[in-house]
Enzyme design. Structure first.
Site, mmCIF file in Angstrom:
data_model
loop_
_atom_site.group_PDB
_atom_site.id
_atom_site.type_symbol
_atom_site.label_atom_id
_atom_site.label_comp_id
_atom_site.label_asym_id
_atom_site.label_seq_id
_atom_site.Cartn_x
_atom_site.Cartn_y
_atom_site.Cartn_z
ATOM 1 N N GLN A 116 1.088 3.583 2.003
ATOM 2 C CA GLN A 116 1.646 3.846 3.338
ATOM 3 C C GLN A 116 2.288 2.590 3.938
ATOM 4 O O GLN A 116 2.310 2.408 5.152
ATOM 5 C CB GLN A 116 0.557 4.393 4.273
ATOM 6 C CG GLN A 116 0.173 5.836 4.003
ATOM 7 C CD GLN A 116 1.325 6.822 4.271
ATOM 8 O OE1 GLN A 116 2.337 6.488 4.877
ATOM 9 N NE2 GLN A 116 1.176 8.048 3.793
ATOM 10 N N SER A 117 2.852 1.739 3.087
ATOM 11 C CA SER A 117 3.497 0.511 3.572
ATOM 12 C C SER A 117 4.681 0.807 4.491
ATOM 13 O O SER A 117 5.586 1.569 4.139
ATOM 14 C CB SER A 117 3.988 -0.291 2.359
ATOM 15 O OG SER A 117 4.937 -1.255 2.747
ATOM 16 N N ASN A 118 4.671 0.165 5.659
ATOM 17 C CA ASN A 118 5.825 0.260 6.550
ATOM 18 C C ASN A 118 6.986 -0.574 6.015
ATOM 19 O O ASN A 118 8.152 -0.240 6.223
ATOM 20 C CB ASN A 118 5.457 -0.252 7.944
ATOM 21 C CG ASN A 118 4.383 0.595 8.583
ATOM 22 O OD1 ASN A 118 4.550 1.803 8.726
ATOM 23 N ND2 ASN A 118 3.263 -0.021 8.945
ATOM 24 N N ILE B 19 7.878 -1.148 2.853
ATOM 25 C CA ILE B 19 8.633 -0.476 1.782
ATOM 26 C C ILE B 19 9.574 0.563 2.389
ATOM 27 O O ILE B 19 10.739 0.668 2.000
ATOM 28 C CB ILE B 19 7.679 0.142 0.736
ATOM 29 C CG1 ILE B 19 6.888 -0.968 0.035
ATOM 30 C CG2 ILE B 19 8.463 0.993 -0.276
ATOM 31 C CD1 ILE B 19 5.791 -0.487 -0.896
ATOM 32 N N ALA C 3 0.853 -1.182 0.000
ATOM 33 C CA ALA C 3 0.000 0.000 0.000
ATOM 34 C C ALA C 3 0.896 1.241 0.000
ATOM 35 O O ALA C 3 2.082 1.153 0.332
ATOM 36 C CB ALA C 3 -0.900 -0.008 1.230
#
Ligand SMILES: *Cc1c(COP(=O)(O)O)cnc(C)c1O
Length: 297
Positions: free
Chosen positions: A41-43, A45, A39
């Site tokens: 807001q991926s943590n 990535i 997503a």
């Protein structure tokens, strides 16, 4: 509380443990580019991008703001700020796609990997959330770390999504009296089959016979609220409660919802005894709540 919100790589989080092993694997394969998805807001990535920066690798990611189906657009996290801004600072090659399904996102990710390969680059592919058997292996070691640190717990409670956190922990505490309960952030009951597959991959990696089946996973899907990526009123309440009790921050998508589940289960008497909350991090997305939700937090 196990403070995996304070691990290394870009402000911490549970993905730091997985990356220690995955980056080693990528480097041993002489990869030049690491490709993943998530997503906006991926943590994962964000933490991966920091690890790639340290080791001189290019990080590329296909993302969607809402990679799941929904009926009416709920109030969600902003696509700017938080992890997205950190990704920008870290120089990730981010490809933002219109909203769609996870399956479509996976196809776009493979296309991105091939794009780099067509340019002659050596690509290392990492599944969403770092949930490969190696990611689960990292959390098997996390379980051993905890066992060496303190007396046994009756319960370990954590947020769960792509599954390698809960799978590794469940593997590590199998046949002990410690129960590992995952509050999932993705309301798909079939998620447990992904966890069983991950566990089988972990067994293979260890050269053991498969040892976990669906009934070995304790999963609760009832604290997701309106869906993956949509903050819930109970989760936001839990965030505020813990901030005011302990001066600690949870996140609106994973750890806040899991903590709201923990509070409810303790009140019901369903969780008792010595309890550990495994804090998986995610705090940068706190800074992306839209005004309508932030006011309620
Ligand atoms: C990724 C993530 C999880 C879920 O971990 P999985 O190993 O993907 O199940 C939980 N909390 C936070 C904050 C995360 O970023």
């Amino acid at each position: 509380m196990k403070r995996d919100d304070l691990t290394g790589f870009a402000l911490g989080g549970n993905k730091g443990r997985k990356l220690e092993y995955m980056l080693a694997d990528a480097l041993s394969q002489q990869a030049e580019v690491v490709v993943t998805c998530g997503a906006t807001q991926s943590n994962f990535i964000r933490q991966l991008a920091a690890a790639c920066a340290i080791f001189g690798l290019t990080c590329a990611a296909a993302v969607m703001e809402l990679p799941f189906e929904y009926e009416a657009l709920p109030p969600v996290l902003s696509r700017f700020g938080g992890n997205a801004y950190l990704d920008q600072l870290l120089g990730v090659d981010v490809r933002v796609h219109p909203n769609g399904t996870w399956e479509h996102l996976y196809e776009l990710t493979e296309a991105l990997a091939r794009e780099y390969e067509a340019k002659g680059k050596r690509v290392y592919r990492i599944p969403i959330g770092g949930s490969s058997p190696l990611g689960a292996y990292a959390f098997l070691h996390a379980a051993l770390e905890l066992q060496a640190q303190t007396e046994p717990f009756d319960w370990i409670v954590t947020a769960s999504s792509s599954g390698s956190t809960q799978t590794g922990l469940t593997y590590g505490f199998h046949e002990t009296h410690t129960k590992v309960l995952g509050f999932v952030s993705d309301p798909e009951p079939e998620i447990v089959h992904d966890f069983v597959d991950l566990a089988a991959g972990l067994s293979k990696l260890l050269g053991e016979d498969p040892k976990l089946s669906a009934s070995d996973f304790l999963i609760d899907t009832s604290f997701v609220g309106d869906g993956y990526g949509v903050p819930s009123p109970e989760g936001n309440e839990a965030i505020r409660w813990l901030a005011r009790k302990e001066g600690l921050f949870l996140d609106p998508i994973y750890s806040g919802k899991a903590f709201s589940g923990l509070i409810a289960k303790v009140r019901e008497g369903a969780i008792q005894g010595r309890v550990l909350f495994w804090h998986t991090g995610g705090v940068p997305s706190l800074f992306t709540l839209p005004e309508s939700l932030a006011a309620k937090v």
